[in-house]
Design a protein around this motif. Structure first.
Motif, PDB file in Angstrom:
ATOM      1  N   THR A  70       0.840  -1.206   0.000  1.00 36.94           N
ATOM      2  CA  THR A  70       0.000   0.000   0.000  1.00 36.94           C
ATOM      3  C   THR A  70       0.876   1.258   0.000  1.00 36.94           C
ATOM      4  OG1 THR A  70      -2.000   0.914   0.958  1.00 36.94           O
ATOM      5  CG2 THR A  70      -0.364   0.154   2.502  1.00 36.94           C
ATOM      6  N   VAL A  95      -8.371   3.073   2.873  1.00 32.35           N
ATOM      7  CA  VAL A  95      -9.250   3.800   3.808  1.00 32.35           C
ATOM      8  C   VAL A  95      -8.523   4.984   4.485  1.00 32.35           C
ATOM      9  CG1 VAL A  95      -8.717   2.293   5.806  1.00 32.35           C
ATOM     10  CG2 VAL A  95     -10.973   3.341   5.639  1.00 32.35           C
ATOM     11  N   ILE A  96      -7.193   4.936   4.500  1.00 31.44           N
ATOM     12  CA  ILE A  96      -6.414   5.995   5.160  1.00 31.44           C
ATOM     13  C   ILE A  96      -6.030   7.141   4.217  1.00 31.44           C
ATOM     14  CG2 ILE A  96      -5.416   4.623   7.029  1.00 31.44           C
ATOM     15  CD1 ILE A  96      -3.141   3.890   5.099  1.00 31.44           C
ATOM     16  N   ASP A 141     -11.991  -4.027   5.964  1.00 33.18           N
ATOM     17  CA  ASP A 141     -10.958  -4.987   6.347  1.00 33.18           C
ATOM     18  C   ASP A 141     -10.688  -4.878   7.843  1.00 33.18           C
ATOM     19  OD1 ASP A 141      -9.754  -6.766   4.641  1.00 33.18           O
ATOM     20  OD2 ASP A 141      -8.201  -5.412   3.914  1.00 33.18           O
ATOM     21  N   GLU A 196       3.303   0.345   5.472  1.00 28.46           N
ATOM     22  CA  GLU A 196       2.016   0.564   6.141  1.00 28.46           C
ATOM     23  C   GLU A 196       1.475  -0.687   6.859  1.00 28.46           C
ATOM     24  OE1 GLU A 196       0.608   3.486   6.493  1.00 28.46           O
ATOM     25  OE2 GLU A 196      -1.116   2.659   7.566  1.00 28.46           O
ATOM     26  N   CYS A 200      -0.150  -1.277  10.780  1.00 32.65           N
ATOM     27  CA  CYS A 200      -1.403  -1.948  11.189  1.00 32.65           C
ATOM     28  C   CYS A 200      -1.134  -2.990  12.271  1.00 32.65           C
ATOM     29  CB  CYS A 200      -2.058  -2.625   9.991  1.00 32.65           C
ATOM     30  SG  CYS A 200      -2.573  -1.470   8.732  1.00 32.65           S
ATOM     31  N   GLY A 309      -9.415  -1.352   4.571  1.00 31.94           N
ATOM     32  CA  GLY A 309     -10.478  -1.360   3.570  1.00 31.94           C
ATOM     33  C   GLY A 309     -10.140  -0.492   2.368  1.00 31.94           C
TER      34      GLY A 309
END
Ligand code: GLC
Length: 429
Positions: A70, A95-96, A141, A196, A200, A309
């Motif tokens: 990502t 999503v970020i 997600d 990334e 998480c 997500g």
């Protein structure tokens, strides 16, 4: 497996539904370019759905595959968008990213006929910037724990509810199996490459210990705290003997490769790994369980999954904005969300689909794991806005220094706090 059997029929059905639902038929046929990810079955689902849209509308779609990481995907998108390139019309975005990239996308609200109201309100809020709907959700997600049912049974162990139990069980099974000749078996695999994905994983460890989310929703920098340091010490401990040194270079797919080939007891990964682990020819087919990630120690320990997500957004620099928006509406419709779920195991961003009998039959754990999704922990991308990637970069590097033994967790979190203070000019993002 019901999963794959269901999918051919489901796609055939979609073509019919899509034929009825296709929004507008353009006067003149055109080609729309869409950038999709290629992790697991993502690209395949993206191709099938966009082909269906192309057939229904008489247009063509050019599907562009993008890097798995990502972080690399973001760098590529930033280059294209900063140059105002019209080459990609539709971007699949994380999503970020609405805060980082939102200004490059059009408002989709005029094209959706209110379809966005079907989605989880929190995702919609995340995708709305300055009153503009900059992206439509494809799927949501959350981090999950995968485990080898057969090995837990063989060693009389329960599915671990805490990280401490996971560590003990992983060691017992790894030692036992190695004594029995399985030299290549590891206790746990996860994403520890400096990108990334490590943000998480580490956020999950830290939040589960009650150590916060690096930056609080009000912008306050909270990362320099003893619980966060304890959580990182735990993961650094795995590096000594329970995780292969290779994890320091693993993103999602490398992690899945090790687990799916039967070389790990536990794996942290996203839902997409499930149908693949159960596919024909998978060495661990029928031997895998999936559940919530373990909790940190009492009294503040909890189960914490990072919220992930993906969404589709239309570039401001697109020469076919209305057509691109039509493709996005199609690819994020309820019917399409069912396909992402049926073929790829992707959790729908549409709550009503969690009542859908066919989906629940194909993915029985959708219902059980839904609470992990609705209570998932968001990364601090809203609080830090356009600076999120710098924050995350500083965080994953601090975590990486701890995992590689370059710095203690305590020291690396103290310097991270100072660095984030400078970046935010004292917490004013
Ligand atoms: C998954 C998540 C995404 C996250 C990424 C990290 O793709 O959906 O939100 O940023 O993993 O590797």
């Amino acid at each position: 497996m019901a999963w794959n059997a269901a999918c051919g029929t489901a796609f055939a059905a979609l073509l019919t539904i899509a034929g009825v639902a296709a929004t507008s038929r353009p006067a003149q046929a055109d080609t729309v370019s869409i950038a999709c990810g290629a992790v697991g079955q993502e690209l395949d689902v993206c191709r099938k759905l966009s082909d269906a849209w192309a057939r229904n509308t008489g247009n063509s779609v050019n599907v562009v595959s993008t890097p798995n990481s990502t972080t690399e995907r973001l760098a590529l998108y930033q280059q294209l968008l900063a140059a105002g390139s019209p080459d990609i019309d539709v971007f699949e975005i994380d999503v970020i990213w609405p805060g980082i990239l939102g200004s490059h996308f059009i408002d989709l609200a005029p094209y959706t006929k209110g379809a966005e109201k079907d989605a989880f309100p929190a995702i919609l809020e995340n995708n709305t910037r300055d009153g503009k709907l900059v992206a439509m959700p494809i799927y949501t997600d959350a981090g999950l724990l995968y485990y080898r049912k057969d090995l837990l049974e063989r060693y009389g162990e329960a599915v671990p509810a805490t990280w401490e139990a996971l560590t003990t069980t992983a060691r017992k099974i790894q030692d036992g199996e190695r004594r029995a000749g399985q030299a290549g078996l590891w206790g746990i695999v996860f994403q520890a490459k400096a990108y990334e994905g490590l943000t998480c994983d580490a956020l999950e460890w830290i939040a589960s210990y009650g150590g916060g989310t690096v930056v609080a929703p009000d912008g306050k920098i909270t990362i320099d705290n003893p619980r966060a340091a304890q959580a990182l010490d735990m993961a650094a401990g795995w590096m000594k003997d329970l995780a292969p040194q290779g994890v320091l270079n693993y993103s999602e797919e490398e992690t899945r490769g090790v687990f799916q080939s039967g070389h790990a007891v536990f794996m942290r990964n996203w839902p997409y790994a499930w149908p693949l682990s159960q596919s024909e020819g998978s060495p661990v087919k029928g031997k895998v369980g999936v559940t919530v990630l373990p909790a940190g120690p009492a009294p503040d320990g909890r189960h914490a999954a990072a919220l992930g997500g993906w969404q589709f957004a239309v570039s401001r620099y697109s020469k076919h904005q209305a057509l691109a928006a039509d493709l996005v509406v199609f690819m994020t419709s309820k019917a399409s969300a069912r396909q992402w779920a049926l073929q790829g195991g992707y959790f729908p961003a549409i709550p009503a689909l969690y009542q859908d009998p066919e989906l629940l039959a194909a993915n029985p754990f959708f219902k059980d794991l839904l609470p992990a999704f609705t209570s998932a922990v968001a990364r601090p991308s809203t609080a830090t806005g356009g600076k999120y990637n710098q924050v995350s970069d500083a965080f994953w590097n601090a975590v990486s220094d701890t995992l590689t033994g370059k710095a203690t967790a305590k020291d690396s979190l103290a310097s991270l706090q100072a660095r984030l203070n400078r970046l935010s000019r004292g917490g004013r993002w």
